[in-house]
Design a protein around this motif. Sequence first.
Motif, mmCIF file in Angstrom:
data_model
loop_
_atom_site.group_PDB
_atom_site.id
_atom_site.type_symbol
_atom_site.label_atom_id
_atom_site.label_comp_id
_atom_site.label_asym_id
_atom_site.label_seq_id
_atom_site.Cartn_x
_atom_site.Cartn_y
_atom_site.Cartn_z
ATOM 1 N N ARG A 10 1.018 -1.505 -0.091
ATOM 2 C CA ARG A 10 0.332 0.023 -0.119
ATOM 3 C C ARG A 10 0.772 1.478 -0.007
ATOM 4 N NH1 ARG A 10 -1.025 4.229 1.780
ATOM 5 N NH2 ARG A 10 0.671 3.811 3.090
ATOM 6 N N THR A 12 0.897 5.376 -1.610
ATOM 7 C CA THR A 12 0.123 6.598 -2.145
ATOM 8 C C THR A 12 0.859 6.940 -3.726
ATOM 9 O OG1 THR A 12 -0.416 8.766 -0.489
ATOM 10 C CG2 THR A 12 -0.080 9.038 -2.548
ATOM 11 N N ILE A 99 8.217 13.283 4.164
ATOM 12 C CA ILE A 99 8.625 13.216 2.716
ATOM 13 C C ILE A 99 9.118 13.186 2.106
ATOM 14 C CG2 ILE A 99 5.887 13.059 1.921
ATOM 15 C CD1 ILE A 99 5.872 16.239 0.327
ATOM 16 N N PHE A 191 -5.041 10.973 -2.022
ATOM 17 C CA PHE A 191 -5.659 12.455 -1.262
ATOM 18 C C PHE A 191 -5.915 13.351 -1.543
ATOM 19 C CE2 PHE A 191 -6.370 10.662 3.436
ATOM 20 C CZ PHE A 191 -7.050 11.359 4.068
ATOM 21 N N ILE A 192 -6.792 14.088 -2.393
ATOM 22 C CA ILE A 192 -6.588 15.463 -2.706
ATOM 23 C C ILE A 192 -6.754 16.267 -1.543
ATOM 24 C CG2 ILE A 192 -6.995 16.393 -4.568
ATOM 25 C CD1 ILE A 192 -5.588 14.684 -5.502
ATOM 26 N N THR A 194 -6.010 19.189 -0.946
ATOM 27 C CA THR A 194 -6.229 21.288 -1.625
ATOM 28 C C THR A 194 -7.381 22.455 -1.437
ATOM 29 O OG1 THR A 194 -5.153 20.546 -3.890
ATOM 30 C CG2 THR A 194 -3.383 20.928 -2.146
ATOM 31 N N TRP A 237 7.618 13.551 -4.926
ATOM 32 C CA TRP A 237 8.427 12.945 -3.193
ATOM 33 C C TRP A 237 7.862 11.371 -3.251
ATOM 34 C CZ3 TRP A 237 4.513 10.961 -1.256
ATOM 35 C CH2 TRP A 237 2.846 11.440 -1.308
ATOM 36 N N SER A 239 7.664 8.648 -0.017
ATOM 37 C CA SER A 239 8.064 8.400 1.926
ATOM 38 C C SER A 239 7.415 7.428 2.049
ATOM 39 C CB SER A 239 6.165 9.738 1.982
ATOM 40 O OG SER A 239 5.359 8.778 1.867
HETATM 41 C C1 FMN Z 1 -5.519 13.410 6.476
HETATM 42 C C2 FMN Z 1 -3.829 13.219 5.100
HETATM 43 C C3 FMN Z 1 -4.141 13.703 3.179
HETATM 44 C C4 FMN Z 1 -3.022 13.504 2.741
HETATM 45 N N1 FMN Z 1 -3.166 14.780 1.581
HETATM 46 C C5 FMN Z 1 -2.422 14.578 0.603
HETATM 47 C C6 FMN Z 1 -2.192 15.377 -0.584
HETATM 48 O O1 FMN Z 1 -2.694 15.792 -0.316
HETATM 49 N N2 FMN Z 1 -1.967 14.726 -1.178
HETATM 50 C C7 FMN Z 1 -0.924 13.674 -0.999
HETATM 51 O O2 FMN Z 1 -0.222 13.053 -2.886
HETATM 52 N N3 FMN Z 1 -0.555 12.871 -0.246
HETATM 53 C C8 FMN Z 1 -1.409 12.660 0.627
HETATM 54 N N4 FMN Z 1 -1.989 12.409 1.538
HETATM 55 C C9 FMN Z 1 -0.360 10.853 1.707
HETATM 56 C C10 FMN Z 1 0.272 11.504 2.413
HETATM 57 O O3 FMN Z 1 1.514 11.809 2.428
HETATM 58 C C11 FMN Z 1 1.477 9.412 2.758
HETATM 59 O O4 FMN Z 1 0.056 9.276 3.102
HETATM 60 C C12 FMN Z 1 2.429 9.855 3.439
HETATM 61 O O5 FMN Z 1 3.354 10.421 2.774
HETATM 62 C C13 FMN Z 1 2.854 8.294 3.540
HETATM 63 O O6 FMN Z 1 3.379 8.031 2.297
HETATM 64 P P1 FMN Z 1 2.333 6.150 1.885
HETATM 65 O O7 FMN Z 1 1.088 7.003 1.370
HETATM 66 O O8 FMN Z 1 3.187 6.166 0.007
HETATM 67 O O9 FMN Z 1 2.776 5.219 2.187
HETATM 68 C C14 FMN Z 1 -2.747 12.634 3.166
HETATM 69 C C15 FMN Z 1 -2.123 11.610 4.044
HETATM 70 C C16 FMN Z 1 -3.457 12.095 4.582
HETATM 71 C C17 FMN Z 1 -3.658 10.762 5.916
#
Ligand code: FMN
Length: 280
Positions: A10, A12, A99, A191-192, A194, A237, A239
Amino acid sequence: MDLLEAIRRRKTTNTPFSPEPVSNEHKRLLIEAATRAPSHFNSQPWRFLIIEDKEYINAMAGIAGDSMQQLMDEGAFVARYRRYFRFSAKEVTSSKSGIFIDNVPLIFKPLVKLVFSENVGNLLSKLGASRLLGRDQRKIVENAPMLLAIVLDKQEYKPGELSGLYASITLGAVIQTFWLVTTSLNMGMQFISTPLEVKENRARVENLLGIPDQYDLVAIFRMGYKNAEAPRNTIDWVSNQRKPMTDLVHYNQWGTAVPPALATARSLLWDDEHGTNTGN
Ligand SMILES: Cc1cc2nc3c(=O)[nH]c(=O)nc-3n(C[C@H](O)[C@H](O)[C@H](O)COP(=O)(O)O)c2cc1C
């Protein structure tokens, strides 16, 4: 897919999806699986909006792009989030969080040093980085075959009250299920945030989607099938790093480390076959 495999994989997906629409069986599976999540007194305070009409997706993409550019121009995004930005593998290893902005075009490299200046918004704007990030955000949302918006019932979701906390907890359980099920279906999800960070734009989205007053819009995602050939974003990025169990867990009483036998127990998630949790 095995559950541990889905947890391992899993992540993003911030790159373009394949244009193929999400099948109805998969959409149904996603909603039915996510709503198996626990909720306080089985209150099920969440509702979902599946958005597939291109006109709506493009309108959402425009709002997301505008929001990103505005947040960057004002310096608000960087000011709010700079403590999570890492610019070298060394910083990642020492903080084990945040990140890692590892893909920055040469012309923006000097910006890295300026991220901590008060004037960062102006600089991002002058150098065109805000416009670029806004454009990337719009394009990535436009590309998605499907958006998913989640709302919470305001009768339950009352920030500052116990039911508000409980509604947030069940929302997290629902979202993680979406994430694991999409992974198991070779789909991706992002997640979007913005549009929800700019008050007027949140209202524009609520208006566009016709969300009734009784509900609060709390999350928007793009979803689709993964495209292995998708190029990376202009500014990008990774992460995948996580803090180890021993940094996160206390034993019996706060301040006491976990026993050595637990600290050194074999990891069933990360072993020789599956690597470590710090790779990509
Ligand atoms: C509440 C929340 C808001 C987030 N907003 C964004 C976002 O706007 N854009 C994005 O690309 N990732 C967003 N993320 C994803 C995080 O950046 C990401 O989960 C974290 O860096 C870990 O990376 P991974 O999900 O690839 O393990 C968000 C995550 C959460 C929980």
